[in-house]
Design a protein around this motif. Structure first.
Motif, PDB file in Angstrom:
ATOM      1  N   ILE A 696       0.835  -1.206   0.000  1.00  0.00           N
ATOM      2  CA  ILE A 696       0.000   0.000   0.000  1.00  0.00           C
ATOM      3  C   ILE A 696       0.867   1.252   0.000  1.00  0.00           C
ATOM      4  CG2 ILE A 696      -1.731   1.310   1.302  1.00  0.00           C
ATOM      5  CD1 ILE A 696      -2.583  -1.485   2.501  1.00  0.00           C
ATOM      6  N   SER A 697       1.828   1.303   0.917  1.00  0.00           N
ATOM      7  CA  SER A 697       2.616   2.530   1.071  1.00  0.00           C
ATOM      8  C   SER A 697       3.603   2.735  -0.061  1.00  0.00           C
ATOM      9  CB  SER A 697       3.361   2.509   2.410  1.00  0.00           C
ATOM     10  OG  SER A 697       4.224   1.378   2.499  1.00  0.00           O
ATOM     11  N   GLU A 698       4.221   1.651  -0.548  1.00  0.00           N
ATOM     12  CA  GLU A 698       5.307   1.823  -1.506  1.00  0.00           C
ATOM     13  C   GLU A 698       4.844   1.850  -2.963  1.00  0.00           C
ATOM     14  OE1 GLU A 698       9.796   0.325  -1.410  1.00  0.00           O
ATOM     15  OE2 GLU A 698       8.438  -1.235  -2.170  1.00  0.00           O
ATOM     16  N   LEU A 699       3.699   1.260  -3.254  1.00  0.00           N
ATOM     17  CA  LEU A 699       3.205   1.280  -4.631  1.00  0.00           C
ATOM     18  C   LEU A 699       1.891   2.031  -4.754  1.00  0.00           C
ATOM     19  CD1 LEU A 699       3.331   0.513  -7.588  1.00  0.00           C
ATOM     20  CD2 LEU A 699       2.272  -1.689  -7.018  1.00  0.00           C
ATOM     21  N   TYR A 700       0.842   1.565  -4.085  1.00  0.00           N
ATOM     22  CA  TYR A 700      -0.478   2.149  -4.298  1.00  0.00           C
ATOM     23  C   TYR A 700      -0.549   3.613  -3.876  1.00  0.00           C
ATOM     24  CZ  TYR A 700      -1.790  -2.820  -4.644  1.00  0.00           C
ATOM     25  OH  TYR A 700      -1.872  -4.158  -4.986  1.00  0.00           O
ATOM     26  N   ALA A 701      -0.069   3.935  -2.685  1.00  0.00           N
ATOM     27  CA  ALA A 701      -0.143   5.325  -2.212  1.00  0.00           C
ATOM     28  C   ALA A 701       0.737   6.243  -3.062  1.00  0.00           C
ATOM     29  CB  ALA A 701       0.261   5.405  -0.740  1.00  0.00           C
ATOM     30  N   ARG A 702       1.893   5.759  -3.455  1.00  0.00           N
ATOM     31  CA  ARG A 702       2.763   6.584  -4.298  1.00  0.00           C
ATOM     32  C   ARG A 702       2.125   6.864  -5.655  1.00  0.00           C
ATOM     33  NH1 ARG A 702       6.822   3.818  -5.980  1.00  0.00           N
ATOM     34  NH2 ARG A 702       7.880   5.617  -6.902  1.00  0.00           N
ATOM     35  N   ARG A 703       1.413   5.880  -6.192  1.00  0.00           N
ATOM     36  CA  ARG A 703       0.723   6.116  -7.464  1.00  0.00           C
ATOM     37  C   ARG A 703      -0.315   7.226  -7.321  1.00  0.00           C
ATOM     38  NH1 ARG A 703      -0.869   0.270 -10.117  1.00  0.00           N
ATOM     39  NH2 ARG A 703      -2.346   0.317  -8.373  1.00  0.00           N
ATOM     40  N   TRP A 704      -1.142   7.123  -6.282  1.00  0.00           N
ATOM     41  CA  TRP A 704      -2.193   8.119  -6.111  1.00  0.00           C
ATOM     42  C   TRP A 704      -1.612   9.495  -5.792  1.00  0.00           C
ATOM     43  CZ3 TRP A 704      -6.985   7.886  -7.717  1.00  0.00           C
ATOM     44  CH2 TRP A 704      -7.589   6.642  -7.919  1.00  0.00           C
ATOM     45  N   THR A 705      -0.549   9.534  -5.023  1.00  0.00           N
ATOM     46  CA  THR A 705       0.085  10.827  -4.718  1.00  0.00           C
ATOM     47  C   THR A 705       0.587  11.489  -5.997  1.00  0.00           C
ATOM     48  OG1 THR A 705       0.724  10.116  -2.494  1.00  0.00           O
ATOM     49  CG2 THR A 705       1.974  11.940  -3.466  1.00  0.00           C
ATOM     50  N   ALA A 706       1.245  10.711  -6.845  1.00  0.00           N
ATOM     51  CA  ALA A 706       1.739  11.259  -8.107  1.00  0.00           C
ATOM     52  C   ALA A 706       0.590  11.724  -8.989  1.00  0.00           C
ATOM     53  CB  ALA A 706       2.574  10.204  -8.833  1.00  0.00           C
ATOM     54  N   TYR A 707      -0.483  10.957  -9.020  1.00  0.00           N
ATOM     55  CA  TYR A 707      -1.631  11.306  -9.862  1.00  0.00           C
ATOM     56  C   TYR A 707      -2.317  12.571  -9.360  1.00  0.00           C
ATOM     57  CZ  TYR A 707      -6.205  10.805 -12.124  1.00  0.00           C
ATOM     58  OH  TYR A 707      -7.357  11.010 -12.840  1.00  0.00           O
ATOM     59  N   PHE A 708      -2.580  12.619  -8.063  1.00  0.00           N
ATOM     60  CA  PHE A 708      -3.246  13.809  -7.516  1.00  0.00           C
ATOM     61  C   PHE A 708      -2.401  15.059  -7.712  1.00  0.00           C
ATOM     62  CE2 PHE A 708      -5.732  10.952  -4.372  1.00  0.00           C
ATOM     63  CZ  PHE A 708      -6.778  10.842  -5.264  1.00  0.00           C
ATOM     64  N   ALA A 709      -1.079  14.897  -7.682  1.00  0.00           N
ATOM     65  CA  ALA A 709      -0.204  16.052  -7.895  1.00  0.00           C
ATOM     66  C   ALA A 709      -0.386  16.625  -9.299  1.00  0.00           C
ATOM     67  CB  ALA A 709       1.252  15.659  -7.663  1.00  0.00           C
ATOM     68  N   THR A 710      -0.558  15.749 -10.299  1.00  0.00           N
ATOM     69  CA  THR A 710      -0.765  16.250 -11.666  1.00  0.00           C
ATOM     70  C   THR A 710      -2.111  16.959 -11.788  1.00  0.00           C
ATOM     71  OG1 THR A 710      -1.824  14.219 -12.510  1.00  0.00           O
ATOM     72  CG2 THR A 710       0.584  14.315 -12.562  1.00  0.00           C
ATOM     73  N   GLU A 713      -1.860  20.373  -9.971  1.00  0.00           N
ATOM     74  CA  GLU A 713      -1.114  21.326 -10.804  1.00  0.00           C
ATOM     75  C   GLU A 713      -1.981  21.831 -11.956  1.00  0.00           C
ATOM     76  OE1 GLU A 713       3.032  21.507 -13.440  1.00  0.00           O
ATOM     77  OE2 GLU A 713       2.561  19.754 -12.204  1.00  0.00           O
ATOM     78  N   ALA A 714      -2.781  20.939 -12.536  1.00  0.00           N
ATOM     79  CA  ALA A 714      -3.655  21.337 -13.633  1.00  0.00           C
ATOM     80  C   ALA A 714      -4.732  22.305 -13.153  1.00  0.00           C
ATOM     81  CB  ALA A 714      -4.298  20.106 -14.254  1.00  0.00           C
ATOM     82  N   LEU A 715      -5.302  22.043 -11.984  1.00  0.00           N
ATOM     83  CA  LEU A 715      -6.318  22.956 -11.444  1.00  0.00           C
ATOM     84  C   LEU A 715      -5.715  24.310 -11.107  1.00  0.00           C
ATOM     85  CD1 LEU A 715      -8.547  20.802  -9.036  1.00  0.00           C
ATOM     86  CD2 LEU A 715      -9.201  21.809 -11.228  1.00  0.00           C
ATOM     87  N   ALA A 716      -4.551  24.301 -10.491  1.00  0.00           N
ATOM     88  CA  ALA A 716      -3.919  25.558 -10.075  1.00  0.00           C
ATOM     89  C   ALA A 716      -3.453  26.379 -11.270  1.00  0.00           C
ATOM     90  CB  ALA A 716      -2.737  25.259  -9.156  1.00  0.00           C
ATOM     91  N   GLY A 717      -2.980  25.671 -12.319  1.00  0.00           N
ATOM     92  CA  GLY A 717      -2.429  26.402 -13.465  1.00  0.00           C
ATOM     93  C   GLY A 717      -3.362  26.533 -14.636  1.00  0.00           C
ATOM     94  N   GLY A 718      -4.490  25.831 -14.591  1.00  0.00           N
ATOM     95  CA  GLY A 718      -5.450  25.945 -15.669  1.00  0.00           C
ATOM     96  C   GLY A 718      -5.116  25.130 -16.897  1.00  0.00           C
ATOM     97  N   GLY A 719      -4.166  24.213 -16.821  1.00  0.00           N
ATOM     98  CA  GLY A 719      -3.796  23.398 -17.975  1.00  0.00           C
ATOM     99  C   GLY A 719      -4.316  21.984 -17.861  1.00  0.00           C
ATOM    100  N   ALA A 720      -3.802  21.135 -18.737  1.00  0.00           N
ATOM    101  CA  ALA A 720      -4.167  19.717 -18.713  1.00  0.00           C
ATOM    102  C   ALA A 720      -3.210  18.970 -17.798  1.00  0.00           C
ATOM    103  CB  ALA A 720      -4.109  19.141 -20.120  1.00  0.00           C
ATOM    104  N   PRO A 721      -3.687  17.942 -17.117  1.00  0.00           N
ATOM    105  CA  PRO A 721      -2.790  17.179 -16.234  1.00  0.00           C
ATOM    106  C   PRO A 721      -1.740  16.423 -17.041  1.00  0.00           C
ATOM    107  CG  PRO A 721      -4.938  16.124 -16.380  1.00  0.00           C
ATOM    108  CD  PRO A 721      -5.069  17.434 -17.071  1.00  0.00           C
ATOM    109  N   GLN A 722      -0.582  16.257 -16.437  1.00  0.00           N
ATOM    110  CA  GLN A 722       0.514  15.540 -17.077  1.00  0.00           C
ATOM    111  C   GLN A 722       0.199  14.049 -17.152  1.00  0.00           C
ATOM    112  OE1 GLN A 722       4.175  16.007 -14.967  1.00  0.00           O
ATOM    113  NE2 GLN A 722       5.300  14.515 -16.217  1.00  0.00           N
ATOM    114  N   GLU A 723       0.492  13.457 -18.309  1.00  0.00           N
ATOM    115  CA  GLU A 723       0.295  12.019 -18.474  1.00  0.00           C
ATOM    116  C   GLU A 723       1.404  11.267 -17.737  1.00  0.00           C
ATOM    117  OE1 GLU A 723      -2.116  10.272 -19.991  1.00  0.00           O
ATOM    118  OE2 GLU A 723      -3.242  12.087 -20.504  1.00  0.00           O
ATOM    119  N   ILE A 724       1.055  10.133 -17.128  1.00  0.00           N
ATOM    120  CA  ILE A 724       2.021   9.301 -16.422  1.00  0.00           C
ATOM    121  C   ILE A 724       2.042   7.926 -17.073  1.00  0.00           C
ATOM    122  CG2 ILE A 724       2.629   8.209 -14.218  1.00  0.00           C
ATOM    123  CD1 ILE A 724       1.244  10.516 -12.795  1.00  0.00           C
TER     124      ILE A 724
END
Length: 766
Positions: A696-710, A713-724
């Motif tokens: 959970i901590s090393e794979l699943y949570a890291r995936r969601w953290t990376a995704y939510f960050a994109t 960033e898209a909401l704050a900057g008004g652009g499209a989220p980065q593809e992963i």
């Protein structure tokens, strides 16, 4: 699911001195240099003697008595403080699969027709007289009184069906390909305790292939490259893939052969049938070019893998290779009266091969090596086909029906023409930690199917893709074979609640009534497993499941699990010390959190689509807090630890490179499963998802953290989220060698209480 057990050092030599002479001879002797030309069968070896007890002729009359020592040793392992209060009496004359339990306080007598049936009688006594449970996992034997209670009156029970089969072809991969003998021994003890008499033995199955094929034009090095790592061997034996997770070393294959031989002997000692893999034609590439007269059919693709070739069973070379295979298998594993084979599993190509003739040749080769042996074939998708059934002696065939509880309007007699079959269940796929099973469907079908005037029902088949989850489902399904009357689901679960923690408790009863009405009363029609968690899904705002092949929505009202958690937290403190209670509490808390992921994700999506950054951040923080809590609560139980899975894999490597290779084999199965084409084109990424601490901590949570960050960033900057590139992300994780705890930490009760506090009340969850 991995369980704790002694791990041997990575550099441990095979304990050859402790092996029977036959096993020692075959493991130590390589193929005789120049002993036979390609295409020849295995030469006879005068120095190889049968494994002790392995060559009783198929169909031989039962001995007048049998040695109860293996059953007594199992009883000592299962009930170390109380084993001395049982007298085990061999009674073959009682009839097949029969036990009788009687006795006074502190002096219980069990008479039985086999060692395993004696243990089944002990299991019946624990369940119906002593009120204790030895589950898979968790037990309440610590609550037993010092002096066991008397049996009010002698009780005799006989199995309702002759075949009580256990273990899916995938179990070795998904439950733990790197388990120790002690762990397999524990599994056998539990299966015997619950009335199973036929057990699939897959460990070491690569060794007969390795030895036999060296006599058909292949070098040892070529074969080590062809044979997959242990984590992926289940699918190699099913003719779906080769090579992945390898290469394997000869040392590892010898150790696995030793282990498989010991497992088979353990089963025989209890009077159980070790069900061994049979040979149906799997060969490496280029076989026809190396063996005159051979005809092979390329099998095409399976989930992004090139399948191994299929040697036409009607060709004369097949009979020679099959004879060589069975000779090598016999030398290591001994004989059996039952063999598992599923040609053309999940596809494959027949080419110009006559399937009926091929099936007849496969059965003929089996009977040439093992006269009268039973062929067990999996009932799955369109298999077995009418063409296959038409080509064999169906009186020597048993279909293990993997779909008995999945679909409606099933008529197995019409579908298979009256061929004997075992009613099966696959309520777990890939080792998912989800709670639930279609138990009401089992109860609705088993009795009526068996009572039909033309019934071909001859057994039960316990076939979850991974074992060690859902102890209630294991208990109930195996009870089907031993209960003469219809089982009332509500009454059964009430009794289970009473013995699960050692004595009746109103809150425990209420908890299990909620679980009965919810995840254990799912219906047939499309699924036999409950939904998995979105926390373990590849990130997407529209995610509806983690595994592509799993249910896409809740299969029961989520409130049932939430209420069960509240009730379990109120169980009498005197009953909270058992491993059964601790596992159930953690597992229920885990499931309640997992179910909440399906409520929370749509809210996060709505906030994102509304461009509400403040609410989006609040909700994603709640999501990440939930995943941290999920990792902590699963970390408090020994059955839910990634570290155990990984350390066992590494323990089989002789050096750092080999340890890393086996760790990748184990990690990849949980994540990417195979190569990119398998993960993406075959949709197998996260197929074996499970909520384990560390994963959970090393794979699943890291995936969601990376995704939510994109998205942030898209909401704050008004652009499209980065593809992963999620496959690259997961492949990087699979290649890691980071260490994780292999012992639990934290207080399960405190952590489960924290889960309950973090979730909405039951009234708000449906």
């Amino acid at each position: 699911m991995p369980r704790s057990g002694r791990r041997l050092p990575a550099t441990r030599p095979v304990a050859l001195a402790a092996l029977p002479a036959a096993l020692l001879a075959v493991i130590c002797a390589g193929p005789a240099p120049g002993a036979a030309a390609p295409g020849a069968g295995s030469p006879a070896r005068a120095d190889v003697r049968p494994v002790a007890g392995a060559h009783a002729p198929t169909g031989a009359p039962r001995a007048a008595t049998f040695d109860t020592a293996p059953a007594r040793a199992a009883l000592q392992r299962l009930l170390p403080r109380h084993a001395g209060q049982f007298t085990l009496v061999p009674d073959p004359a009682a009839g097949a699969d029969t036990f009788t339990v009687s006795g006074t306080a502190g002096a219980v007598t069990v008479r039985g027709s086999t060692g395993a049936t004696l243990l089944t009688g002990v299991g019946w006594y624990l369940q119906h007289v002593a009120g204790a449970d030895i589950g898979w996992p968790g037990d309440s034997i610590g609550m037993l009184p010092a002096r066991l209670p008397a049996v009010p009156a002698p009780v005799t029970r006989s199995a309702q069906v002759p075949h009580r089969y256990a273990l899916n072809d995938t179990d070795d991969g998904y439950s733990g390909p790197y388990r120790t003998f002690e762990e397999h021994q524990r599994q056998i003890d539990l299966l015997a305790l619950h009335g199973i008499n036929e057990v699939f033995v897959q460990v070491g199955a690569e060794y007969p292939y390795y030895r036999a094929l060296q006599r058909f034009g292949y070098s040892a090095e070529e074969l080590r490259q062809w044979i997959p790592g242990p984590g992926h061997q289940s699918w190699w034996l099913l003719q779906n893939l080769s090579g992945f997770g390898g290469p394997v070393t000869e040392r590892l294959m010898r150790e696995r052969a030793e282990l498989g031989g010991r497992i088979a002997e353990q089963l025989r000692g209890l009077g159980m049938t070790p069900v061994l893999p049979g040979y149906f034609g799997t060969v490496p590439a280029g076989f026809a070019a190396r063996n005159a007269g051979a005809a092979t059919v390329a099998q095409g693709d399976w989930a992004g893998f090139d399948r191994p070739d299929w040697l036409d069973p009607a060709s004369p070379v097949f009979a020679k290779l099959a004879a060589a295979y069975y000779a090598e298998q016999r030398a290591v594993f001994g004989d059996s009266s039952m063999y598992r084979m599923s040609p053309l599993h999940e596809g494959g190509r027949t080419g110009s091969v006559d399937v009926g003739a091929a099936a007849g040749a496969i059965q003929g080769a089996l009977h040439a090596a093992h006269p009268g042996a039973l062929w067990a074939v999996l009932g799955w998708q369109d298999d077995p086909t009418a063409e296959l059934l038409a080509g064999v002696d169906t009186s020597k065939l048993l279909i293990l029906d993997g779909l008995s509880d999945r679909y409606n309007r099933l008529d197995r007699e019409a579908r298979w023409g009256g061929v004997p079959y075992a009613m099966g269940t696959i309520y777990n796929f890939g080792g998912h930690t989800t709670i639930g099973a279609n138990t009401s469907v089992w109860l609705e079908r088993f009795g009526p199917w068996r009572a039909k005037s033309n019934s071909a029902l001859a057994g039960i088949a316990y076939l979850p893709e991974a074992t060690g989850t859902n102890p209630a489902a294991f208990d109930l399904f195996t009870d089907l074979a031993w209960d003469a009357g219809p089982i009332d689901q509500r009454t059964w679960f009430a009794g289970f609640a009473a013995r699960r923690y050692g004595r009746p408790d109103a809150e425990a009863a209420a908890a299990w009534e909620e679980l009965r009405k919810g995840p254990y009363s799912t219906s047939s029609g499309l699924w036999s497993e409950s939904q998995d968690s979105l926390f373990s899904a590849r990130p997407s705002l529209s995610a509806v499941g983690a595994a592509y092949w799993s249910p896409k929505s809740m299969r029961y009202p989520a409130g049932s699990v939430r209420r069960a958690l509240d009730h379990l937290l109120r169980v009498d403190p005197a009953l909270r010390g058992s491993s059964a209670y601790r596992f159930d509490l953690v597992d229920t808390a885990r499931q309640a959190l997992a179910n909440h992921s399906r409520v929370l994700l749509p809210k996060i999506r709505a906030a994102y689509e509304a461009k509400d950054l403040t609410r989006f951040r609040t909700l994603t923080a709640e999501w990440q807090d939930g995943m941290r809590l999920l990792d902590q609560v699963t970390g408090s139980d020994p059955n839910l630890l990634l570290g155990t899975w990984l350390s066992r894999a590494r323990s089989h490597g002789a050096d750092r490179a080999e340890q890393d290779r086996y760790e990748y084999d184990a990690r990849s199965l949980l994540s990417v499963w195979g190569r990119r084409s398998t993960s993406e084109g075959g949709f197998l990424h996260d197929y074996a998802n499970r909520e384990w601490s560390g994963l959970i901590s090393e794979l699943y949570a890291r995936r969601w953290t990376a995704y939510f960050a994109t998205l942030d960033e898209a909401l704050a900057g008004g652009g499209a989220p980065q593809e992963i590139d999620w496959h690259a992300f997961e492949e990087e994780w699979a290649g890691r060698t980071t260490r994780h705890p292999d012992r639990p930490g934290g207080d399960p009760y405190r952590l489960a209480t924290a889960v309950a506090a973090a979730l909405p009340p039951a009234a708000a969850t449906g």
